[in-house]
Scaffold this motif. Structure first.
Motif, PDB file in Angstrom:
ATOM      1  N   UNK A  11      -5.255   2.836  -6.910  1.00  0.00           N
ATOM      2  CA  UNK A  11      -5.264   2.950  -8.373  1.00  0.00           C
ATOM      3  C   UNK A  11      -3.972   3.538  -8.913  1.00  0.00           C
ATOM      4  N   UNK A  12      -3.138   4.140  -8.049  1.00  0.00           N
ATOM      5  CA  UNK A  12      -1.857   4.680  -8.499  1.00  0.00           C
ATOM      6  C   UNK A  12      -0.866   4.685  -7.338  1.00  0.00           C
ATOM      7  N   UNK A  13       0.381   4.290  -7.641  1.00  0.00           N
ATOM      8  CA  UNK A  13       1.447   4.331  -6.639  1.00  0.00           C
ATOM      9  C   UNK A  13       2.710   4.954  -7.234  1.00  0.00           C
ATOM     10  N   UNK A  14       2.535   5.821  -8.227  1.00  0.00           N
ATOM     11  CA  UNK A  14       3.672   6.403  -8.929  1.00  0.00           C
ATOM     12  C   UNK A  14       4.421   7.456  -8.113  1.00  0.00           C
ATOM     13  N   UNK A  15       3.750   8.091  -7.172  1.00  0.00           N
ATOM     14  CA  UNK A  15       4.389   9.128  -6.370  1.00  0.00           C
ATOM     15  C   UNK A  15       5.099   8.505  -5.173  1.00  0.00           C
ATOM     16  N   UNK A  16       6.115   9.194  -4.673  1.00  0.00           N
ATOM     17  CA  UNK A  16       6.823   8.716  -3.497  1.00  0.00           C
ATOM     18  C   UNK A  16       5.984   8.987  -2.263  1.00  0.00           C
ATOM     19  N   UNK A  17       5.823   7.976  -1.414  1.00  0.00           N
ATOM     20  CA  UNK A  17       5.111   8.066  -0.138  1.00  0.00           C
ATOM     21  C   UNK A  17       3.639   8.454  -0.283  1.00  0.00           C
ATOM     22  N   UNK A  18       3.079   8.306  -1.478  1.00  0.00           N
ATOM     23  CA  UNK A  18       1.681   8.650  -1.714  1.00  0.00           C
ATOM     24  C   UNK A  18       1.033   7.590  -2.590  1.00  0.00           C
ATOM     25  N   UNK A  19      -0.190   7.209  -2.234  1.00  0.00           N
ATOM     26  CA  UNK A  19      -0.988   6.341  -3.096  1.00  0.00           C
ATOM     27  C   UNK A  19      -2.324   7.028  -3.339  1.00  0.00           C
ATOM     28  N   UNK A  20      -2.902   6.769  -4.499  1.00  0.00           N
ATOM     29  CA  UNK A  20      -4.221   7.286  -4.816  1.00  0.00           C
ATOM     30  C   UNK A  20      -5.203   6.132  -4.633  1.00  0.00           C
ATOM     31  N   UNK A  44      -3.502   9.451  -0.315  1.00  0.00           N
ATOM     32  CA  UNK A  44      -3.224   8.987   1.043  1.00  0.00           C
ATOM     33  C   UNK A  44      -1.722   8.801   1.237  1.00  0.00           C
ATOM     34  N   UNK A  45      -1.267   9.061   2.444  1.00  0.00           N
ATOM     35  CA  UNK A  45       0.147   8.955   2.800  1.00  0.00           C
ATOM     36  C   UNK A  45       0.513   7.498   3.058  1.00  0.00           C
ATOM     37  N   UNK A  68      -2.629  18.098  -1.148  1.00  0.00           N
ATOM     38  CA  UNK A  68      -3.702  17.167  -1.498  1.00  0.00           C
ATOM     39  C   UNK A  68      -3.948  16.080  -0.453  1.00  0.00           C
ATOM     40  N   UNK A  69      -2.949  15.776   0.369  1.00  0.00           N
ATOM     41  CA  UNK A  69      -3.063  14.627   1.278  1.00  0.00           C
ATOM     42  C   UNK A  69      -3.690  15.014   2.610  1.00  0.00           C
ATOM     43  N   UNK A  70      -4.853  14.377   2.891  1.00  0.00           N
ATOM     44  CA  UNK A  70      -5.553  14.557   4.159  1.00  0.00           C
ATOM     45  C   UNK A  70      -5.871  13.195   4.777  1.00  0.00           C
ATOM     46  N   UNK A  71      -5.319  12.135   4.190  1.00  0.00           N
ATOM     47  CA  UNK A  71      -5.592  10.769   4.615  1.00  0.00           C
ATOM     48  C   UNK A  71      -4.276  10.017   4.708  1.00  0.00           C
ATOM     49  N   UNK A  72      -4.270   8.940   5.511  1.00  0.00           N
ATOM     50  CA  UNK A  72      -3.107   8.063   5.568  1.00  0.00           C
ATOM     51  C   UNK A  72      -3.578   6.617   5.527  1.00  0.00           C
ATOM     52  N   UNK A  73      -2.753   5.756   4.928  1.00  0.00           N
ATOM     53  CA  UNK A  73      -3.103   4.354   4.820  1.00  0.00           C
ATOM     54  C   UNK A  73      -2.882   3.688   6.182  1.00  0.00           C
ATOM     55  N   UNK A  74      -3.910   2.989   6.662  1.00  0.00           N
ATOM     56  CA  UNK A  74      -3.827   2.340   7.964  1.00  0.00           C
ATOM     57  C   UNK A  74      -3.367   0.886   7.811  1.00  0.00           C
TER      58      UNK A  74
END
Length: 80
Positions: A11-20, A44-45, A68-74
């Protein structure tokens, strides 16, 4: 302990190296016996910045990366 894997929509990719990622879960209400939908957002990272808004992705639980990040995109999830 196995890592949890969830599927959701970016739903969001505005941050660097992070997606919501918005993850929806469905369950039957114990009293009303009606299907209820609940959503939750996870940060997620995304190292490469490869995922954009609207992409279906799989995220995996990982050790804390930031506050906030405890997940990563697989991977990108298959469209149903």
């Amino acid at each position: 302990m196995p890592k949890r894997i969830l599927q959701g929509v970016v739903v969001s990719d505005k941050q660097q190296k992070t997606v919501v990622v918005k993850v929806e879960r469905r369950f039957t209400h114990p009293l009303l016996q009606k299907t209820v939908r609940r959503t939750k957002n996870y940060h997620a990272h995304d190292e490469a910045g490869a995922f954009k808004v609207g992409d279906e992705v799989m995220i995996e639980e990982t050790a804390p990366i930031s506050r906030l990040k405890r997940w990563r995109v697989v991977e990108r999830a298959a469209k149903a």
